[in-house]
Design an enzyme around this catalytic site. Structure first.
Site, PDB file in Angstrom:
ATOM      1  N   GLU A  71      -1.922   5.371  -3.322  1.00 35.43           N
ATOM      2  CA  GLU A  71      -3.489   5.599  -2.561  1.00 35.43           C
ATOM      3  C   GLU A  71      -3.549   6.451  -1.941  1.00 35.43           C
ATOM      4  OE1 GLU A  71      -5.220   1.466  -0.068  1.00 35.43           O
ATOM      5  OE2 GLU A  71      -2.829   1.710  -0.597  1.00 35.43           O
TER       6      GLU A  71
ATOM      7  N   LYS B  99     -11.127  -0.015  -5.349  1.00 32.20           N
ATOM      8  CA  LYS B  99     -10.365  -1.231  -4.189  1.00 32.20           C
ATOM      9  C   LYS B  99     -11.090  -2.485  -4.666  1.00 32.20           C
ATOM     10  CE  LYS B  99      -6.630  -1.365  -0.939  1.00 32.20           C
ATOM     11  NZ  LYS B  99      -6.093  -0.646   0.387  1.00 32.20           N
TER      12      LYS B  99
ATOM     13  N   CYS C 263      -3.163  -1.343  -4.226  1.00 32.55           N
ATOM     14  CA  CYS C 263      -2.428  -1.872  -2.907  1.00 32.55           C
ATOM     15  C   CYS C 263      -2.723  -3.666  -2.827  1.00 32.55           C
ATOM     16  CB  CYS C 263      -2.447  -1.403  -1.927  1.00 32.55           C
ATOM     17  SG  CYS C 263      -1.387  -1.243  -0.238  1.00 32.55           S
TER      18      CYS C 263
END
Length: 643
Positions: free
Chosen positions: A44, A111, A163
């Site tokens: 990331e 995200k 994540c």
């Protein structure tokens, strides 16, 4: 169907290191091409570094990130690469995973869930992307899809979880992707280290593969990226719930890559959420390394192993990224300074084991004297400096303890006395106020002046050596302010500020008698492990002991955790204290311990605000800048126990 070769790459990046970050990414892509990888997942925000903080708010940062992305494109012929960067769209900043294949930007997948606890403050900079939202944006590369897309290549459907997305239970994107149909999920991640946390990450990767009935590729950041946080550098490739490849955590390399060849389900489908990408179908290399778990990961002392390896790597990275020439420690012969000195020794020892002596020299090529060093022993003596600064209140035991450890780890060690300075300052104040200072009336004053007068001289050593001065306070002391401001709190970084005193004492015994993988021990700790922790600031006749000044450390640590991790009230803490320790202490003693803790906690927040940055190593921290905020001025909490 022919096997598809998947790879996860971990990177030790530095925030805003545009050329360095780009070079490490391109090097890993080149390595993947040599291994005939089809799909490579990188961490990331690896183009910028995860820890850019408020620099993410600068347009310059995202412009440089986009420029770096453009420079990666030519290196991605014959491979698909997923990598992270910040991206500005419709007045908001998003944390996106860019899919690049055959030299082209295929799509940007943002995200959906942002980390906003502990050390993470992602909503300060980024906005969450709504599930199922899909659109396009005009860029210098043309019209690029951005949103909740799947990528199709050679009949394989690929999805993404970034994540925090994977930590959202039933809300994690894997469930939606499973319903829509994917063969593999790539998970670019920047998940910080905490003791025991890697097991959770591994379980999330395994469950992700089970949810989709396919493969899951997880790639984390490595090392001390930006100062406080440490990253394990763990990477996993999982297929249908079975772990088939795993990285070695806490590597001293710039990067690592794991590779596995898997058979993936092919899909024949057209849908508005599918973007097609060109990706070559390469023959798998039969020589891929088989899954081989690091032996220390199976240790019964896993907590001690993790702590040693994480903080050693953090010290190594902090040293080289700050371009410092070494470490300086005021080595009192007590537990805290001995632990930090040992961790510095472990940092170099582990680096030499993995990188070789030549590799260590290359990492520190910026230090002028490195090229003149001939032996490893000489290098230890130049990189690590310790100093024992005694007074009339210091014991022979601590002096011998410091000397024994310094001899064992090979530091350049000094031993001097500061009594003349203490007496001069005492005389100045006594003359000014017109009376003598006494232990009965001026106990704290007389203790603190000794601790503070150790700071200037050890700072001089750090300045002379262009080195980092390491502060020696632990979390237990920070919670009750049992540290002298501008004394033992002096330093550039505070390596053990995130861990409690009880564990430090336990860890030192383990390091002396067992050691990393049962092999790398520090036998010079034998002396300190026989001593009762003491500040040695009162006359020796008083037999000063830390736990008598405060309370037993296990009790202090228990109250601290209940109050600030479990969020219990002072009254609840006292109740739990009675239940756990009622057989060993009277109710009056436990009440006094509890009241003392909360009184000292509240009055010493100002100290915690001034402590040197510390490493996050446990599942919580007292760091007010990145974890636990508390008012500097308050009515306190000790009165709430009996009200």
């Amino acid at each position: 169907m022919p096997k598809t070769v998947l790879a996860a790459g971990v990177l030790n990046q530095t925030p805003l290191d545009w050329s360095g970050n780009l070079q490490r990414i391109n090097d890993l892509i080149q390595q993947a091409l040599q291994e005939r990888v089809s799909i490579l997942c990188l961490p990331e925000l690896c183009l910028t570094g995860y820890g850019c903080e408020d620099q993410f708010l600068s347009p310059y940062t995202r412009e440089k990130a986009w420029d770096s992305l453009l420079q990666v494109l030519p290196h991605t012929q014959n491979i698909m690469v997923w990598l992270g960067l910040p991206f500005y769209f419709e007045g908001k900043l998003y944390n996106v995973a860019a899919c690049i294949a055959h030299g082209k930007l295929v799509a940007l997948v943002p995200k959906q869930h942002l980390a906003n606890d502990g050390v993470h403050y992602e909503p300060r900079w980024f906005s969450p992307w709504p599930a199922d939202k899909r659109t396009h944006i005009s860029t210098s590369l043309g019209n690029i899809p951005i949103g909740d897309y799947r990528i199709q290549a050679n009949g394989i459907h690929i999805g993404v979880e970034i994540c925090q997305d994977a930590w959202e239970g039933k809300r994690r994107p894997a469930h939606s992707l499973a319903k829509r149909g994917v063969s593999v999920i790539c998970s670019p991640t920047a998940s910080h280290f905490a003791i025991g946390k890697s097991k959770i990450r591994k379980e999330l990767a395994i469950s992700g593969s089970q949810i989709i009935g396919g493969a899951y590729v997880f790639a984390n950041v490595l090392g001390n990226e930006s100062g406080r946080t440490i990253f394990d550098g763990d990477a996993y490739i999982v297929q249908n719930g079975t772990l088939i490849a795993e990285s070695s955590r806490f590597s001293f390399q710039d990067s690592q890559m794991i590779v596995a060849a898997v058979e993936l389900k092919a899909w024949e489908e057209s849908s508005e959420d599918i973007i097609r990408a060109d990706m070559p179908q390469l023959d798998a290399n039969p020589a891929y390394k088989l899954f081989d778990k690091s032996s220390w990961e199976l240790s019964e002392h896993i907590k001690e192993e993790e702590f040693a390896r994480a903080v050693s790597l953090a010290l190594w990275d902090y040293l080289r990224k700050s371009k410092s020439y070494g470490w300086v420690i005021s080595l009192s012969g007590g537990a805290d300074s001995s632990a930090i000195s040992s961790l510095c020794y472990l940092a170099i020892s582990l680096a030499m084991k993995e990188l070789s002596w030549k590799g260590v020299q290359e990492k520190f090529a910026y230090i002028p004297w490195v090229r003149d060093v001939i032996t490893e022993k000489e290098f230890f003596a130049r990189i690590l400096t310790t100093a024992y600064q005694g007074t009339e209140n210091s014991s022979d035991n601590t002096r011998k303890s410091a000397m024994a450890l310094a001899d064992c780890i090979g530091s350049t060690h000094y031993d001097w006395n500061i009594d003349v300075l203490v007496k001069e300052y005492r005389a100045i104040i006594e003359k000014a106020i017109g009376r003598s200072l006494t232990w009965e009336q001026d106990d704290v004053t007389l203790q603190n002046v000794q601790a503070r007068l150790r700071s200037p001289s050890v700072w001089m050593l750090a300045n002379i050596n262009n080195a980092l001065l390491l502060a020696t306070s632990n979390r237990s002391e920070a919670s009750v302010g049992y540290a002298t401001m501008d004394g033992d709190t002096s330093g550039s970084i505070s390596p053990i500020a995130g861990i409690d005193k009880s564990f430090i004492r336990q860890w030192l015994i383990w390091l002396e008698k067992v050691g990393l993988e049962g092999d790398l021990r520090v036998v010079g700790l034998a002396h300190v492990n026989q001593l009762e922790p003491s500040a040695e600031l009162r006359p020796l006749s008083s037999k000063q002991v830390d736990e008598e000044d405060l309370m037993p450390y296990p009790i202090l640590n228990a109250i601290e955790r209940w109050a600030f991790y479990d969020k219990k009230s002072p009254k609840e803490c006292l109740k739990m204290l009675k239940a756990e320790y009622g057989s060993r202490f009277t109710e009056e003693q436990l009440l006094a311990f509890c009241q003392r803790f909360f009184r000292l906690w509240a009055r010493n927040q100002w100290k915690r605000e001034r402590y040197a940055p510390g490493f996050h190593v446990d599942d919580y921290s007292l760091d007010p800048k990145t974890w636990l905020r508390f008012p500097i001025l308050s009515a306190g909490l000790e009165k709430d126990i009996i009200n």
